[in-house]
Write a protein that holds these residues in place. Structure first.
Motif, PDB file in Angstrom:
ATOM      1  N   GLY A 216      21.731  13.756 -19.064  1.00  0.00           N
ATOM      2  CA  GLY A 216      20.881  13.724 -17.891  1.00  0.00           C
ATOM      3  C   GLY A 216      21.265  14.710 -16.806  1.00  0.00           C
ATOM      4  N   THR A 217      22.077  15.698 -17.161  1.00  0.00           N
ATOM      5  CA  THR A 217      22.533  16.700 -16.201  1.00  0.00           C
ATOM      6  C   THR A 217      22.278  18.097 -16.753  1.00  0.00           C
ATOM      7  OG1 THR A 217      24.275  15.214 -15.393  1.00  0.00           O
ATOM      8  CG2 THR A 217      24.507  17.548 -14.863  1.00  0.00           C
ATOM      9  N   VAL A 218      21.843  18.994 -15.882  1.00  0.00           N
ATOM     10  CA  VAL A 218      21.662  20.400 -16.230  1.00  0.00           C
ATOM     11  C   VAL A 218      22.861  21.164 -15.694  1.00  0.00           C
ATOM     12  CG1 VAL A 218      20.196  22.442 -15.999  1.00  0.00           C
ATOM     13  CG2 VAL A 218      19.162  20.152 -16.066  1.00  0.00           C
ATOM     14  N   PHE A 219      23.557  21.875 -16.571  1.00  0.00           N
ATOM     15  CA  PHE A 219      24.705  22.682 -16.178  1.00  0.00           C
ATOM     16  C   PHE A 219      24.301  24.154 -16.261  1.00  0.00           C
ATOM     17  CE2 PHE A 219      26.231  18.758 -18.085  1.00  0.00           C
ATOM     18  CZ  PHE A 219      27.083  18.282 -17.096  1.00  0.00           C
ATOM     19  N   ALA A 220      24.595  24.917 -15.215  1.00  0.00           N
ATOM     20  CA  ALA A 220      24.152  26.303 -15.160  1.00  0.00           C
ATOM     21  C   ALA A 220      25.282  27.212 -14.717  1.00  0.00           C
ATOM     22  CB  ALA A 220      22.974  26.438 -14.198  1.00  0.00           C
ATOM     23  N   CYS A 221      25.383  28.364 -15.364  1.00  0.00           N
ATOM     24  CA  CYS A 221      26.343  29.392 -14.965  1.00  0.00           C
ATOM     25  C   CYS A 221      25.693  30.262 -13.907  1.00  0.00           C
ATOM     26  CB  CYS A 221      26.724  30.262 -16.156  1.00  0.00           C
ATOM     27  SG  CYS A 221      27.643  29.421 -17.431  1.00  0.00           S
ATOM     28  N   GLY A 222      26.208  30.247 -12.692  1.00  0.00           N
ATOM     29  CA  GLY A 222      25.656  31.041 -11.620  1.00  0.00           C
ATOM     30  C   GLY A 222      26.474  32.284 -11.346  1.00  0.00           C
ATOM     31  N   ALA A 223      26.145  32.950 -10.227  1.00  0.00           N
ATOM     32  CA  ALA A 223      26.790  34.217  -9.901  1.00  0.00           C
ATOM     33  C   ALA A 223      28.291  34.067  -9.686  1.00  0.00           C
ATOM     34  CB  ALA A 223      26.133  34.814  -8.654  1.00  0.00           C
ATOM     35  N   ASP A 224      28.721  32.935  -9.116  1.00  0.00           N
ATOM     36  CA  ASP A 224      30.153  32.730  -8.908  1.00  0.00           C
ATOM     37  C   ASP A 224      30.557  31.269  -9.031  1.00  0.00           C
ATOM     38  OD1 ASP A 224      28.971  31.740  -6.665  1.00  0.00           O
ATOM     39  OD2 ASP A 224      30.053  32.996  -5.233  1.00  0.00           O
ATOM     40  N   GLN A 225      29.673  30.461  -9.593  1.00  0.00           N
ATOM     41  CA  GLN A 225      29.930  29.029  -9.706  1.00  0.00           C
ATOM     42  C   GLN A 225      29.346  28.493 -11.016  1.00  0.00           C
ATOM     43  OE1 GLN A 225      31.054  26.858  -6.946  1.00  0.00           O
ATOM     44  NE2 GLN A 225      31.441  28.602  -5.627  1.00  0.00           N
ATOM     45  N   VAL A 226      29.887  27.376 -11.471  1.00  0.00           N
ATOM     46  CA  VAL A 226      29.189  26.536 -12.437  1.00  0.00           C
ATOM     47  C   VAL A 226      28.550  25.409 -11.639  1.00  0.00           C
ATOM     48  CG1 VAL A 226      29.417  24.953 -14.389  1.00  0.00           C
ATOM     49  CG2 VAL A 226      30.727  27.081 -14.350  1.00  0.00           C
ATOM     50  N   TYR A 227      27.261  25.172 -11.875  1.00  0.00           N
ATOM     51  CA  TYR A 227      26.516  24.168 -11.120  1.00  0.00           C
ATOM     52  C   TYR A 227      26.115  23.013 -12.034  1.00  0.00           C
ATOM     53  CZ  TYR A 227      25.945  27.861  -7.616  1.00  0.00           C
ATOM     54  OH  TYR A 227      26.170  28.837  -6.686  1.00  0.00           O
ATOM     55  N   GLY A 246      31.423  35.887 -11.685  1.00  0.00           N
ATOM     56  CA  GLY A 246      30.626  34.755 -12.118  1.00  0.00           C
ATOM     57  C   GLY A 246      30.950  34.281 -13.513  1.00  0.00           C
ATOM     58  N   SER A 247      30.258  33.219 -13.899  1.00  0.00           N
ATOM     59  CA  SER A 247      30.458  32.607 -15.207  1.00  0.00           C
ATOM     60  C   SER A 247      29.493  33.188 -16.217  1.00  0.00           C
ATOM     61  CB  SER A 247      30.279  31.090 -15.117  1.00  0.00           C
ATOM     62  OG  SER A 247      29.060  30.772 -14.478  1.00  0.00           O
ATOM     63  N   THR A 248      29.811  33.056 -17.472  1.00  0.00           N
ATOM     64  CA  THR A 248      29.020  33.691 -18.533  1.00  0.00           C
ATOM     65  C   THR A 248      28.541  32.632 -19.513  1.00  0.00           C
ATOM     66  OG1 THR A 248      31.110  34.224 -19.656  1.00  0.00           O
ATOM     67  CG2 THR A 248      30.140  35.927 -18.260  1.00  0.00           C
ATOM     68  N   GLY A 249      29.322  32.346 -20.546  1.00  0.00           N
ATOM     69  CA  GLY A 249      28.919  31.356 -21.536  1.00  0.00           C
ATOM     70  C   GLY A 249      29.219  29.944 -21.096  1.00  0.00           C
ATOM     71  N   ILE A 250      28.477  28.990 -21.682  1.00  0.00           N
ATOM     72  CA  ILE A 250      28.690  27.590 -21.314  1.00  0.00           C
ATOM     73  C   ILE A 250      28.406  26.696 -22.513  1.00  0.00           C
ATOM     74  CG2 ILE A 250      26.330  27.222 -20.483  1.00  0.00           C
ATOM     75  CD1 ILE A 250      27.588  25.551 -18.185  1.00  0.00           C
TER      76      ILE A 250
END
Length: 392
Positions: A216-227, A246-250
């Protein structure tokens, strides 16, 4: 107004063959059935440009060098079962029963017969398709540099809907339940209704590359954060810094989020609150996909290695040298790790110790998702390939 009737804008220019921007990938290892029992594929990032670089170069690399164990890298040539040429670099690969789908920088989404690579249909978008694509419930989802997210019918390639954003869509496309998640260069992560493309919500997140959905959660790699965002309404749950670039793969597994970083790191974060569990210092920028399977986390870096970490504590289990930056998605299936890179090679490595079982030379750098089903690995470069995996 229905999503597929949005006013058309000018089509984005198509890049010349092989001259697409080099991009970091994000990988999410998936195991699915629906006629592909035991199939494993990864939904990789397809999103933001790299912090540095430009065009993918064909690195000549050094001669074969010893691995961590001191043994020379094995060189067993793999054989392509078939290949299909496109007119641009392929970055998106997805599977459905009997079909392989590919997104190309020539602006088209292709459907190929999995058995022999025969083209079933292709769909033209208004710009290069540089997102990581997804196939689910009879539809193929892809983002284009024309600023739209497309839903195409698997059966004939007809457009079910299209949703226009305010910028190129180069992120991973993730599908979970009745929602499709995609990010645009308009700094928004969108949740769309899978049935008709209507917007469910939009969250302002800058530079999203990879997207994964779990619990139930969306995880996203942003410019300088994981959200972490609540899937139902996009509300922010937590964020965790990843360092410069920033982050790349997830990937998400067992309540843990694993993310690669352009700051030469692989991070493990607790999915519930983003607390850091461990931090592995890689030898270079981690611009490959991330795969989590069998108690291991597998990735590649720009120091020309593919490596495996113990999921529980981040200890390195093995590393295997390549001859160029590792830029593809990472797939793990049947005890084999598949990875590709700027040396134009796709390698099959034994998951237990990293020993190279076979390698295959493509016609250019390999930056695509890698999908594995029935012992066959599907990936793209300037062409779409089907590669017979090693005996298991």
């Amino acid at each position: 107004m229905p999503a597929d009737r949005a006013a058309a804008g000018p089509p984005a220019g198509l890049p010349e063959r092989g001259l697409t921007r080099r991009r970091a990938l994000i990988g999410l290892a998936v195991v699915a059935g629906a006629g592909l029992a035991g199939a494993a594929w990864e939904l990789t990032r397809g999103g933001s440009p790299l912090a540095a670089g430009g065009q993918p170069g064909r690195s000549p690399g050094p001669a074969s060098r010893p691995s961590a164990s001191g043994s020379a890298v094995a060189q067993h040539a793999g054989a392509a079962l078939w290949s299909f040429p496109t007119s641009g670099t392929v970055t998106g690969i997805a599977l459905a029963p009997g079909s392989v789908f590919a997104g190309s920088a020539d602006g088209r989404v292709y459907a190929l017969r999995a058995g022999d690579g025969t083209r079933r249909w292709d769909f033209p978008t208004g710009g290069p398709v540089q997102s990581r694509i997804a196939a689910a419930a009879g539809r193929v989802y892809a983002g284009s540099n024309d600023g739209q997210v497309y839903a195409l019918r698997v059966s004939d390639g007809s457009k079910a809907w299209a949703f226009r954003t305010g910028g190129p869509v180069e992120s991973t496309i993730a599908v979970a339940g009745r929602a499709v998640y995609a990010a645009s260069e308009d700094a928004t992560l969108y949740a769309l209704n899978a049935s008709d493309g209507s917007q469910l919500w939009g969250a302002r997140v800058n530079g999203v590359a990879g997207i994964a959905v779990a619990g139930g959660t969306v995880f996203a790699c942003g410019a300088d954060q994981v959200y972490a965002l609540r899937a139902s309404d996009g509300a922010a749950l937590w964020s965790s810094p990843t360092g410069a670039g920033g982050s790349t793969g997830i990937a998400v597994a067992g309540g843990v989020v694993y993310a690669g970083s352009n700051a030469n790191r692989v991070l493990a974060l607790r999915a519930s609150d983003g607390k850091g569990l461990w931090d592995f210092p890689a030898g270079g920028s981690v611009q490959s996909g991330i795969a989590a399977a069998g108690g291991m986390v597998c990735a590649g870096s720009n120091d020309e290695t593919v490596f495996a970490l113990r999921a529980s504590d981040g200890k390195q289990l093995w590393h295997s040298p390549t001859k160029g930056s590792v830029t593809s998605g990472i797939a793990v299936a049947d005890g084999v790790v598949y990875a590709g890179g700027n040396d134009c090679l796709v390698r099959a490595l034994r998951a237990s110790d990293g020993k190279q079982l076979l390698s295959f030379t493509a016609d250019g750098p390999v930056e695509s998702q890698i999908a594995v089903a029935g012992g066959i690995a599907y990936f793209g470069s300037e062409q779409v390939y089907a590669l017979k995996g090693p005996p298991t």
